[in-house]
Design an enzyme around this catalytic site. Structure first.
Site, PDB file in Angstrom:
ATOM      1  N   ASP A 152       0.841  -1.192   0.000  1.00 31.96           N
ATOM      2  CA  ASP A 152       0.000   0.000   0.000  1.00 31.96           C
ATOM      3  C   ASP A 152       0.880   1.247   0.000  1.00 31.96           C
ATOM      4  O   ASP A 152       1.636   1.471   0.945  1.00 31.96           O
ATOM      5  CB  ASP A 152      -0.888  -0.026   1.248  1.00 31.96           C
ATOM      6  CG  ASP A 152      -1.928   1.080   1.274  1.00 31.96           C
ATOM      7  OD1 ASP A 152      -1.812   2.041   0.481  1.00 31.96           O
ATOM      8  OD2 ASP A 152      -2.865   0.988   2.089  1.00 31.96           O
ATOM      9  N   GLY A 186      -2.041  -4.787  -2.157  1.00 33.19           N
ATOM     10  CA  GLY A 186      -2.072  -3.349  -2.038  1.00 33.19           C
ATOM     11  C   GLY A 186      -3.086  -2.812  -1.059  1.00 33.19           C
ATOM     12  O   GLY A 186      -3.429  -3.471  -0.059  1.00 33.19           O
ATOM     13  N   HIS A 187      -3.610  -1.619  -1.378  1.00 34.41           N
ATOM     14  CA  HIS A 187      -4.463  -0.854  -0.472  1.00 34.41           C
ATOM     15  C   HIS A 187      -5.774  -1.573  -0.156  1.00 34.41           C
ATOM     16  O   HIS A 187      -6.145  -1.742   0.999  1.00 34.41           O
ATOM     17  CB  HIS A 187      -4.741   0.504  -1.127  1.00 34.41           C
ATOM     18  CG  HIS A 187      -5.525   1.453  -0.294  1.00 34.41           C
ATOM     19  ND1 HIS A 187      -5.085   1.920   0.929  1.00 34.41           N
ATOM     20  CD2 HIS A 187      -6.726   2.061  -0.514  1.00 34.41           C
ATOM     21  CE1 HIS A 187      -5.972   2.761   1.418  1.00 34.41           C
ATOM     22  NE2 HIS A 187      -6.984   2.863   0.581  1.00 34.41           N
ATOM     23  N   PHE A 188      -6.477  -2.000  -1.200  1.00 31.64           N
ATOM     24  CA  PHE A 188      -7.761  -2.687  -1.010  1.00 31.64           C
ATOM     25  C   PHE A 188      -7.516  -4.197  -0.895  1.00 31.64           C
ATOM     26  O   PHE A 188      -7.892  -4.983  -1.763  1.00 31.64           O
ATOM     27  CB  PHE A 188      -8.722  -2.355  -2.147  1.00 31.64           C
ATOM     28  CG  PHE A 188      -9.308  -0.974  -2.065  1.00 31.64           C
ATOM     29  CD1 PHE A 188     -10.249  -0.660  -1.092  1.00 31.64           C
ATOM     30  CD2 PHE A 188      -8.915   0.015  -2.939  1.00 31.64           C
ATOM     31  CE1 PHE A 188     -10.791   0.621  -1.001  1.00 31.64           C
ATOM     32  CE2 PHE A 188      -9.449   1.296  -2.857  1.00 31.64           C
ATOM     33  CZ  PHE A 188     -10.387   1.598  -1.885  1.00 31.64           C
TER      34      PHE A 188
END
Length: 316
Positions: free
Chosen positions: A262, A288-290
Site C-alpha cells: 500500500d 495493495g491498499h484494497f
C-alpha cells in the site's frame, strides 16, 4: 426514511424451516435508508438481529459496496451493519455550503445511526477513512467496542510517509494552490491505481470497483467535498495520541490485516499498533491498499476465526 415493519432478521422461524434455510435467510443483505440528524444515510445490513454486531466502516473513495462480499461471509453468525458516509455511495450528498464535511461529523452520524439501530456494543472493521471515523466512535463510547479489525487504516505517524507530503502542505496553509495540487487524486487513473497498485495478479480485481467509485466521484460538486475532507484529515492526525491512549487503556481485542504494498498506508503503520496493543494479531499480505478485494479468500477466514474467539455471545 426510517425503516418500517418487522425486521427480517427478527422474524420467527417456523418449525418446518430447516437450519440451512434459516442460515441462508440470515445471510441475505438488506439495503436500507434512514434519516439521521436530517441526513439520509444508506446502509447494508444482514444477520440475526440478536447476534453480536460487526460494523464495517469504508474507505476512500469507495462505500459499503467494498463489503458486498464480506457481509454475507459474516452474516451467518453476526449482525453486520455497513453504512455509507454522506457524499459517498448511496447516502445523500448535502450541499457543502450547508453541511460540514468532516470526520467529526461523520462519526456523529455513524453514532446516531448505530443508536437508531439499537447497536449498543459492536466490533469495528476499519479501513482507510474508516479508521478515524471508527476510532472517533471509540473515543465517544469506549465501553461499546468489543473488538477491532484494522485493515490499511492508520492511527500512527509512522503510517504517514512520502505520499502525504502534498497533503501536509495543504494542511499547513489551506491554500487554493495546494488544494488544486490534490485534485488529480480524484481522477480515474488515481482511482484505478488504488485498486491495482501492489497487486500481483490484477485479474483478481473486479474493474467494476473503480468504475463504480469514479461514477460517484464525478457527480457535480463531489470533488469539492472530497477536497474538503483531504483538508480535514489533519484533525485525525491531531487525535492520534488520543486514539493510542484508547488502545492502551482499553486493550480491545485487535486483528490487524494489512496489504504491505500500500503506497498510502505503509506497513510501518500496521506494526505501530502493537506498541499500544501488544496482544494484537498481525497478518501481512502481499497486496495493495484494497487488500480485501485481492486477498478476501485469505482474510475472511482469519476474521471469522478472530471474531469467534473474541466476541461475546451477545452484544446488544
Amino acid at each position: 426514511m426510517p425503516r418500517r415493519g418487522r425486521h427480517p432478521a427478527s422474524e420467527p422461524r417456523s418449525p418446518s424451516m430447516s437450519v440451512s434455510t434459516a442460515r441462508a435467510r440470515s445471510t441475505v443483505t438488506h439495503h436500507r435508508t434512514t434519516q439521521v440528524d436530517g441526513v439520509e444515510l444508506f446502509y447494508r445490513e444482514a444477520g440475526p438481529a440478536n447476534a453480536p454486531v460487526v460494523v464495517l466502516l469504508h474507505g476512500f473513495p469507495t462505500s459499503s459496496h467494498m463489503y458486498r462480499n464480506l457481509i454475507p461471509a459474516l452474516a451467518d453468525r453476526y449482525h453486520v451493519i455497513a453504512p455509507d458516509y454522506p457524499g459517498f455511495g448511496l447516502s445523500a450528498m448535502p450541499d457543502r455550503k450547508e453541511f460540514s464535511y468532516s470526520f467529526a461529523k461523520f462519526a456523529d452520524l455513524m453514532d446516531g445511526l448505530l443508536s437508531q439501530l439499537g447497536a449498543t456494543r459492536y466490533a469495528l472493521y476499519v479501513m482507510d477513512y474508516g479508521a478515524p471515523v471508527g476510532f472517533r466512535l471509540a473515543l465517544k463510547h469506549p465501553e461499546r467496542v468489543t473488538a477491532l479489525i484494522a485493515q490499511n487504516g492508520n492511527a500512527y505517524e509512522e503510517g504517514l510517509q512520502t505520499f502525504w507530503d502534498p497533503l501536509r502542505a495543504y494542511w499547513a496553509d489551506g491554500s487554493a494552490t495546494h488544494r488544486e495540487a490534490l485534485r488529480p487524486n480524484l481522477g480515474l487513473e488515481a482511482t484505478k491505481f488504488q485498486y491495482l497498485h501492489g497487486v500481483k495478479d490484477t485479474s483478481r480485481i473486479d474493474p467494476a470497483n473503480w468504475v463504480h467509485d469514479q461514477a460517484l466521484l464525478d457527480r457535480p460538486g463531489n470533488a469539492e467535498l472530497q477536497l474538503d475532507l483531504f483538508y480535514d484529515y489533519r484533525t485525525n492526525v491531531a487525535l492520534y495520541p488520543r486514539f493510542q491512549a484508547f488502545f492502551r487503556e482499553y486493550q480491545p481485542p485487535t486483528l490487524i490485516v494489512w496489504g504491505v504494498n500500500d503506497p498510502f498506508f505503509p506497513v510501518e503503520g500496521a506494526k505501530a499498533y502493537q506498541r499500544d496493543l501488544p496482544n494484537a494479531e498481525l497478518h501481512l499480505f502481499d497486496t495493495g491498499h484494497f487488500a480485501l478485494e485481492d486477498k478476501g479468500d485469505e482474510l475472511i477466514p482469519l476474521m471469522r476465526d478472530f471474531l469467534e474467539r473474541k466476541l461475546p455471545a451477545t452484544s446488544r
